[in-house]
Design a protein around this motif. Structure first.
Motif, PDB file in Angstrom:
ATOM      1  N   TYR A   1      80.902 -27.447   8.276  1.00 56.10           N
ATOM      2  CA  TYR A   1      81.184 -28.587   7.689  1.00 56.10           C
ATOM      3  C   TYR A   1      82.795 -28.956   7.884  1.00 56.10           C
ATOM      4  O   TYR A   1      83.018 -30.045   8.195  1.00 56.10           O
ATOM      5  CB  TYR A   1      80.959 -28.750   6.138  1.00 56.10           C
ATOM      6  CG  TYR A   1      79.506 -28.852   5.886  1.00 56.10           C
ATOM      7  CD1 TYR A   1      78.623 -29.485   6.704  1.00 56.10           C
ATOM      8  CD2 TYR A   1      79.048 -28.369   4.530  1.00 56.10           C
ATOM      9  CE1 TYR A   1      77.020 -29.713   6.414  1.00 56.10           C
ATOM     10  CE2 TYR A   1      77.500 -28.485   4.272  1.00 56.10           C
ATOM     11  CZ  TYR A   1      76.792 -28.805   5.126  1.00 56.10           C
ATOM     12  OH  TYR A   1      75.607 -29.100   4.683  1.00 56.10           O
TER      13      TYR A   1
ATOM     14  N   GLN B   1      78.468 -32.283  -1.007  1.00 51.46           N
ATOM     15  CA  GLN B   1      77.935 -33.725  -1.203  1.00 51.46           C
ATOM     16  C   GLN B   1      78.499 -34.215  -2.236  1.00 51.46           C
ATOM     17  O   GLN B   1      78.921 -35.438  -2.301  1.00 51.46           O
ATOM     18  CB  GLN B   1      76.344 -33.623  -1.500  1.00 51.46           C
ATOM     19  CG  GLN B   1      75.577 -33.300  -0.270  1.00 51.46           C
ATOM     20  CD  GLN B   1      74.017 -33.386  -0.491  1.00 51.46           C
ATOM     21  OE1 GLN B   1      73.843 -32.566  -1.512  1.00 51.46           O
ATOM     22  NE2 GLN B   1      73.111 -33.888   0.410  1.00 51.46           N
TER      23      GLN B   1
ATOM     24  N   ARG C   1      77.986 -33.292   8.818  1.00 43.79           N
ATOM     25  CA  ARG C   1      78.254 -33.269   7.349  1.00 43.79           C
ATOM     26  C   ARG C   1      77.118 -33.988   6.721  1.00 43.79           C
ATOM     27  O   ARG C   1      76.677 -35.172   7.131  1.00 43.79           O
ATOM     28  CB  ARG C   1      79.545 -33.864   7.041  1.00 43.79           C
ATOM     29  CG  ARG C   1      80.591 -32.977   7.535  1.00 43.79           C
ATOM     30  CD  ARG C   1      82.016 -33.612   7.404  1.00 43.79           C
ATOM     31  NE  ARG C   1      83.142 -32.617   7.811  1.00 43.79           N
ATOM     32  CZ  ARG C   1      84.488 -32.856   7.608  1.00 43.79           C
ATOM     33  NH1 ARG C   1      84.757 -34.296   7.299  1.00 43.79           N
ATOM     34  NH2 ARG C   1      85.420 -31.888   8.156  1.00 43.79           N
ATOM     35  N   PRO C   2      76.714 -33.526   5.458  1.00 43.38           N
ATOM     36  CA  PRO C   2      75.938 -34.218   4.695  1.00 43.38           C
ATOM     37  C   PRO C   2      76.423 -35.503   3.834  1.00 43.38           C
ATOM     38  O   PRO C   2      77.606 -35.760   3.624  1.00 43.38           O
ATOM     39  CB  PRO C   2      75.502 -33.272   3.457  1.00 43.38           C
ATOM     40  CG  PRO C   2      76.723 -32.508   3.292  1.00 43.38           C
ATOM     41  CD  PRO C   2      77.390 -32.395   4.695  1.00 43.38           C
ATOM     42  N   LYS C   3      75.203 -36.322   3.757  1.00 41.76           N
ATOM     43  CA  LYS C   3      75.465 -37.551   3.046  1.00 41.76           C
ATOM     44  C   LYS C   3      76.517 -37.207   1.531  1.00 41.76           C
ATOM     45  O   LYS C   3      75.848 -36.466   0.841  1.00 41.76           O
ATOM     46  CB  LYS C   3      74.264 -38.394   2.757  1.00 41.76           C
ATOM     47  CG  LYS C   3      74.635 -39.772   2.274  1.00 41.76           C
ATOM     48  CD  LYS C   3      73.276 -40.368   1.941  1.00 41.76           C
ATOM     49  CE  LYS C   3      72.791 -40.469   0.520  1.00 41.76           C
ATOM     50  NZ  LYS C   3      71.913 -40.855  -0.096  1.00 41.76           N
ATOM     51  N   LEU C   4      77.361 -37.850   1.355  1.00 43.15           N
ATOM     52  CA  LEU C   4      77.839 -37.710   0.078  1.00 43.15           C
ATOM     53  C   LEU C   4      77.405 -38.331  -1.082  1.00 43.15           C
ATOM     54  O   LEU C   4      76.708 -39.503  -0.933  1.00 43.15           O
ATOM     55  CB  LEU C   4      79.363 -38.241   0.105  1.00 43.15           C
ATOM     56  CG  LEU C   4      80.422 -37.559   1.117  1.00 43.15           C
ATOM     57  CD1 LEU C   4      81.883 -38.372   1.137  1.00 43.15           C
ATOM     58  CD2 LEU C   4      80.565 -36.195   1.009  1.00 43.15           C
ATOM     59  N   LEU C   5      77.583 -37.920  -2.308  1.00 43.62           N
ATOM     60  CA  LEU C   5      76.679 -38.317  -3.410  1.00 43.62           C
ATOM     61  C   LEU C   5      78.020 -38.726  -4.525  1.00 43.62           C
ATOM     62  O   LEU C   5      79.127 -38.000  -4.165  1.00 43.62           O
ATOM     63  CB  LEU C   5      75.945 -37.127  -4.092  1.00 43.62           C
ATOM     64  CG  LEU C   5      74.735 -36.723  -3.185  1.00 43.62           C
ATOM     65  CD1 LEU C   5      74.186 -35.612  -3.788  1.00 43.62           C
ATOM     66  CD2 LEU C   5      73.824 -38.018  -2.976  1.00 43.62           C
ATOM     67  N   ASP C   6      77.755 -39.433  -5.404  1.00 40.48           N
ATOM     68  CA  ASP C   6      78.765 -39.668  -6.403  1.00 40.48           C
ATOM     69  C   ASP C   6      78.979 -38.625  -7.470  1.00 40.48           C
ATOM     70  O   ASP C   6      77.881 -38.116  -8.110  1.00 40.48           O
ATOM     71  CB  ASP C   6      78.029 -40.816  -7.337  1.00 40.48           C
ATOM     72  CG  ASP C   6      79.140 -41.341  -8.144  1.00 40.48           C
ATOM     73  OD1 ASP C   6      80.289 -40.995  -8.402  1.00 40.48           O
ATOM     74  OD2 ASP C   6      78.757 -42.437  -8.906  1.00 40.48           O
TER      75      ASP C   6
ATOM     76  N   GLN D   1      81.483 -33.345  -3.251  1.00 47.40           N
ATOM     77  CA  GLN D   1      83.012 -33.420  -3.283  1.00 47.40           C
ATOM     78  C   GLN D   1      83.816 -32.616  -3.931  1.00 47.40           C
ATOM     79  O   GLN D   1      84.850 -32.741  -4.351  1.00 47.40           O
ATOM     80  CB  GLN D   1      83.498 -34.870  -3.260  1.00 47.40           C
ATOM     81  CG  GLN D   1      82.893 -35.863  -2.053  1.00 47.40           C
ATOM     82  CD  GLN D   1      82.925 -37.332  -2.705  1.00 47.40           C
ATOM     83  OE1 GLN D   1      83.983 -37.762  -3.075  1.00 47.40           O
ATOM     84  NE2 GLN D   1      81.553 -37.776  -2.810  1.00 47.40           N
TER      85      GLN D   1
ATOM     86  N   THR E   1      76.106 -26.792   0.345  1.00 48.92           N
ATOM     87  CA  THR E   1      75.845 -28.080   0.711  1.00 48.92           C
ATOM     88  C   THR E   1      75.858 -29.243  -0.649  1.00 48.92           C
ATOM     89  O   THR E   1      76.313 -30.179  -0.216  1.00 48.92           O
ATOM     90  CB  THR E   1      74.314 -28.401   1.457  1.00 48.92           C
ATOM     91  OG1 THR E   1      74.331 -27.520   2.578  1.00 48.92           O
ATOM     92  CG2 THR E   1      73.949 -29.922   1.623  1.00 48.92           C
TER      93      THR E   1
END
Length: 154
Positions: free
Chosen positions: A66, A140, A73-78, A142, A136
């Motif tokens: 990553y 995601q 890179r994976p989709k970021l989450l809140d 952060q 991962t």
């Protein structure tokens, strides 16, 4: 100051193997999905790890992948959606380096049993299947960043 590191180029199969492990799948499941033998997948994984700064652990390979953009890179989450106690949050960089509980306990000066419990709770809070999947999920949310990974590669 952001420190850059050279982007690593993996062969297509090497990238597919590493990316297949990102969601917590086993090497056997990834091999089956790619319709190759597990031994062949293991060979590609070994080559990929060598390119990814010689890491020996799947979680570390994913973290370096990553950080260097060798894998998607994976989709970021809140990050606000996740409440993670400090004791669990502190384990993330160690998991990303491929450390075992005893090594983490030494670094953190905590009893191994407590570190193991916090590790299980971390996996539960992340809904992760294994340490590779923890990386991962940490990415995601952060909690793990390219700068952190790059700092321990130097």
């Amino acid at each position: 100051m952001t420190t850059a590191i050279a982007r690593i180029i993996l062969a297509p199969r090497e990238r597919q193997i590493i990316e297949g492990l990102c969601d917590g799948s086993t090497l056997a499941a990834v091999a089956q999905e790619l319709t190759i033998r597990e031994g062949t997948a293991a060979g590609y994984l070994k080559l990929a790890k060598r390119k990814l700064h010689g890491v020996s652990d799947n979680a570390a390979a994913i973290a370096v992948g990553y950080a260097t953009e060798a894998i998607a890179r994976p989709k970021l989450l809140d990050p606000e959606e996740l409440v993670l106690p400090l004791e669990q949050r502190q384990l993330v960089p160690f998991v990303a380096r491929g450390m075992h509980s005893a090594q983490m306990a030494t670094e953190l000066r905590r009893p191994v049993a407590i570190v193991r419990r916090d590790g299980r709770d971390l996996m539960s809070n992340f809904r992760a299947k294994n340490p590779a999947h923890v990386v991962t999920r940490a990415w995601q949310y952060q909690i793990l960043t390219a700068e952190q990974v790059i700092s321990w590669l130097r």
